[in-house]
Design an enzyme around this catalytic site. Structure first.
Site, PDB file in Angstrom:
ATOM      1  N   GLU A   1      12.636   6.560  -5.405  1.00  0.00           N
ATOM      2  CA  GLU A   1      12.258   5.101  -5.785  1.00  0.00           C
ATOM      3  C   GLU A   1      12.345   4.901  -7.269  1.00  0.00           C
ATOM      4  OE1 GLU A   1       8.183   6.790  -5.752  1.00  0.00           O
ATOM      5  OE2 GLU A   1       9.733   6.807  -4.360  1.00  0.00           O
TER       6      GLU A   1
ATOM      7  N   CYS B   1       5.964  -2.424  -2.351  1.00  0.00           N
ATOM      8  CA  CYS B   1       6.446  -1.013  -2.284  1.00  0.00           C
ATOM      9  C   CYS B   1       6.514  -0.576  -0.962  1.00  0.00           C
ATOM     10  CB  CYS B   1       5.179  -0.031  -2.646  1.00  0.00           C
ATOM     11  SG  CYS B   1       5.550   1.791  -2.820  1.00  0.00           S
TER      12      CYS B   1
ATOM     13  N   CYS C   1       4.284   3.497  -0.686  1.00  0.00           N
ATOM     14  CA  CYS C   1       2.865   3.385  -0.169  1.00  0.00           C
ATOM     15  C   CYS C   1       2.615   2.062   0.732  1.00  0.00           C
ATOM     16  CB  CYS C   1       1.973   3.256  -1.625  1.00  0.00           C
ATOM     17  SG  CYS C   1       1.818   4.727  -2.434  1.00  0.00           S
TER      18      CYS C   1
ATOM     19  N   HIS D   1      -1.541  -1.779  -0.688  1.00  0.00           N
ATOM     20  CA  HIS D   1      -1.520  -2.976  -1.114  1.00  0.00           C
ATOM     21  C   HIS D   1      -2.234  -4.138   0.045  1.00  0.00           C
ATOM     22  CE1 HIS D   1       0.148  -2.762  -4.993  1.00  0.00           C
ATOM     23  NE2 HIS D   1       1.129  -2.116  -4.463  1.00  0.00           N
TER      24      HIS D   1
ATOM     25  N   ARG E   1      -1.419   6.929  -5.726  1.00  0.00           N
ATOM     26  CA  ARG E   1      -1.130   6.802  -6.985  1.00  0.00           C
ATOM     27  C   ARG E   1      -1.988   6.499  -8.114  1.00  0.00           C
ATOM     28  NH1 ARG E   1       3.781   5.124  -4.293  1.00  0.00           N
ATOM     29  NH2 ARG E   1       5.625   6.618  -5.087  1.00  0.00           N
TER      30      ARG E   1
ATOM     31  N   SER F   1       0.507   2.569 -11.203  1.00  0.00           N
ATOM     32  CA  SER F   1       1.739   2.824 -12.176  1.00  0.00           C
ATOM     33  C   SER F   1       1.536   1.977 -13.394  1.00  0.00           C
ATOM     34  CB  SER F   1       3.098   2.349 -11.506  1.00  0.00           C
ATOM     35  OG  SER F   1       3.388   3.286 -10.572  1.00  0.00           O
TER      36      SER F   1
ATOM     37  N   CYS G   1       6.034   5.034  -9.373  1.00  0.00           N
ATOM     38  CA  CYS G   1       6.719   4.199  -8.317  1.00  0.00           C
ATOM     39  C   CYS G   1       7.756   3.356  -8.803  1.00  0.00           C
ATOM     40  CB  CYS G   1       5.555   3.235  -7.614  1.00  0.00           C
ATOM     41  SG  CYS G   1       5.956   2.524  -6.242  1.00  0.00           S
TER      42      CYS G   1
ATOM     43  N   CYS H   1      13.412   6.431 -12.802  1.00  0.00           N
ATOM     44  CA  CYS H   1      13.358   6.582 -14.189  1.00  0.00           C
ATOM     45  C   CYS H   1      14.744   6.742 -14.913  1.00  0.00           C
ATOM     46  CB  CYS H   1      12.753   8.320 -14.424  1.00  0.00           C
ATOM     47  SG  CYS H   1      11.210   8.424 -13.673  1.00  0.00           S
TER      48      CYS H   1
END
Length: 552
Positions: free
Chosen positions: A13, A60, A63, A67, A463, A487, A531, A534
């Site tokens: 992700e 997300c 996860c 939330h 996280r 994050s 999350c 990169c």
């Protein structure tokens, strides 16, 4: 100035960019940048507060529950409603399932291959691999024939030139240290986890209604009444939990210890370590407001790595600032009064603004959040199951407690936390059965619209520390909504004082064996479980060469 550009779209992700300068074989500077603006805070303005748990869950797809949990806690707080004990337990069981699922997937799918050389496994002796696996644990599928089959499957992948999930790794990098047999064992367990995680998702769906994005949480409680009162459902949950515990005890924990034993210098040198830590606490044992809940895993604030000076969390000391973020400038604000005003022109500037992440601070300091912070807080509080496991791990590896402040400590903490939570979940099922036998089967409390009010929901998630703040107006609409997610804490940018964010701090000083294959950077970034994907840009001050890399 030479630039080495690496685009390691993480294995699943995200949208993260990290720029790093390397000089003299070490990272000398780092910038962490979120490359995507979503603006959930703006989307929620003017809506019915009951929309918030459903909309924020879409932040997300991994996860899948967190939330909803933070949001419904904020709504409960705004309405000043206490949820019934059976509803509290149901939420803990769903939330615990999220942890078990997420942590195991993170290790095997998102980070283990930073330490395990898949291609090296082709040189392994299946007999020696079976001996190694059986010495570390007692788990089905650990025979000679099993590892021979995995080796043959892997050889087929390699011969075809299509490595699938194993494509684009830094295979053969000189800092891969495991022997071929340990690599083959880890690959086999990776494949086992891919199948097992389906059952972890099933655990969440039993009381969460579905996975991803649960349907159970409502203001004042839960809606899974029939599931909680169904003995077959409870038995099915326990059956899957036992499977998870068997994997954690016989595979996950031994694998982490086996990998760590080859990289102990990462702990000894505190490679990838941060200075300050924040955990909100997790799994309420009482119903009530944040500080009245008596968390099973206690939270806390640890400054300068001083475990003996841990303090309680004061939500009023949390702020976010935007000096280096792509938002209109303004003062550092508590999220209860936070604003989200994105800029239209978001250009990356090493000396100016460079991220869509704001910079969260506690008492003006950047804080690492996540499994390491959570385990350190529990350990500092003397939480018995956590303290026992931390002590056992340190003793097994023969390293001091200071080694926890590292990338490897972060990885070990995630495994420790998984076992502590999974072991406690059986207790919660027993507690739920006890309440049902006593006739205490209420799953939702009555509540009324509060009019203008403020509420917040703080909870630790896989996280890290997650917080939702809601301000409802007199007409019971959302006037303001702010999310401060893990994050953002870990990957946020510099602030007005020039203080770097936690990931930036963790990367600076990291030794790099080969700047053209910066495996060490990937290890630390992945250990935070970002999350977001990169895009890592490595800057070599000695030349202007630009190279491109792909990392699975």
């Amino acid at each position: 100035m030479a630039k080495y550009t690496i685009d390691p779209i993480t294995r699943i992700e995200g949208h993260l960019r990290i720029d790093v300068e390397i000089e003299g074989g070490k990272v000398t500077n780092a910038w962490s940048s979120a490359q995507l603006f979503r603006g959930l805070e703006i989307i929620l303005q003017g809506r019915d507060p009951r929309d918030a748990p459903w909309i924020t869950q879409r932040a997300c797809g991994v996860c899948t529950e967190v939330h909803a949990m933070a949001s419904i806690r904020a709504l409960d707080d705004a309405a000043r409603v206490k949820i019934p004990p059976l509803a509290r337990i149901a939420r803990n069981l769903v939330h615990g399932s999220q942890f078990v699922h997420d942590h195991m997937v993170h290790f095997y799918v998102l980070s283990a291959l930073d330490w395990v050389d898949v291609v090296s496994a082709l040189k392994a002796d299946p007999k020696k691999t079976a001996d190694l696996a059986n010495a570390l644990g007692d788990y089905p599928g650990s025979g000679v024939a099993d590892f021979k089959a995995v080796k043959e499957k892997l050889a087929t992948f390699v011969a075809s030139g299509q490595l699938g999930p194993f494509a684009n790794g830094y295979w053969g990098h000189k800092d891969y240290r495991l022997p071929p047999e340990a690599n083959l064992m880890a690959v086999a367990h990776y494949l086992t986890l891919l199948r097992l995680q389906v059952k972890a998702a099933r655990m969440m769906a039993l009381f969460g209604g579905k996975n991803p994005h649960i349907q159970t949480y409502v203001t004042g409680g839960v809606t899974c009444v029939k599931d909680l009162l169904n003995v077959d459902r409870l038995a099915e949950f326990l059956y899957y939990l036992k499977e998870m515990q068997a994997f954690i005890d016989n595979v996950y924990i031994p694998d982490v210890l086996a990998v760590a034993s080859f990289y102990k210098d990462w702990g000894a040198r505190n490679i990838g370590g941060c200075t300050n830590f924040l955990a909100y606490g997790n799994f309420p044992q009482n119903s009530g407001r944040f500080k009245d809940e008596k968390m099973f895993l206690p939270g806390g604030v640890i400054m300068d790595r001083k475990l003996g000076a841990i303090k309680g969390v004061d939500p009023d000391l949390i702020t976010e600032e935007v000096t280096r973020a792509w938002y209109k400038n303004g003062p550092a604000l508590n999220p209860a009064k936070g604003v989200t005003q994105p800029l239209e022109d978001a250009r990356f500037d090493y000396d100016g603004k460079y991220s869509w992440f704001k910079a969260p601070r506690y008492e003006g300091k950047p804080m690492e959040v996540g499994p390491l912070a959570q385990v350190l807080a529990a350990y500092a509080h003397g939480h018995k199951p956590t303290a026992a496991l931390v002590t056992a791990v340190l003793k097994h590896l023969n390293v001091p407690a200071n080694a926890l402040f590292s990338t490897l400590g972060r990885t070990a903490a995630r495994a420790i936390e998984t076992k502590v939570i999974a072991d406690e979940m059986a207790t919660w099922v027993t507690e739920a059965i006890g309440l049902i036998k006593q006739g205490k089967i209420e799953t939702a409390a009555e509540w009324s619209w509060p009019g203008e009010s403020m509420g917040y929901g703080l909870i630790d998630v896989p996280r890290g520390a997650l917080g939702h703040w809601i301000h409802q107006d007199k007409d019971n609409k959302i006037a303001n909504y702010q999310l401060v997610v893990p994050s953002t804490w870990n990957l946020g940018p510099r602030d007005a004082k020039g203080q770097v964010g936690p990931v930036e701090e963790a990367l600076i000083g990291t030794p790099i064996a080969d700047p053209k294959a910066p495996l060490e950077i990937i290890r630390t970034v992945h250990s935070f479980d970002p999350c977001i994907a990169c895009g890592v840009h490595v800057i070599d001050p000695d030349s202007n060469e630009v190279r491109k890399f792909k990392v699975c």
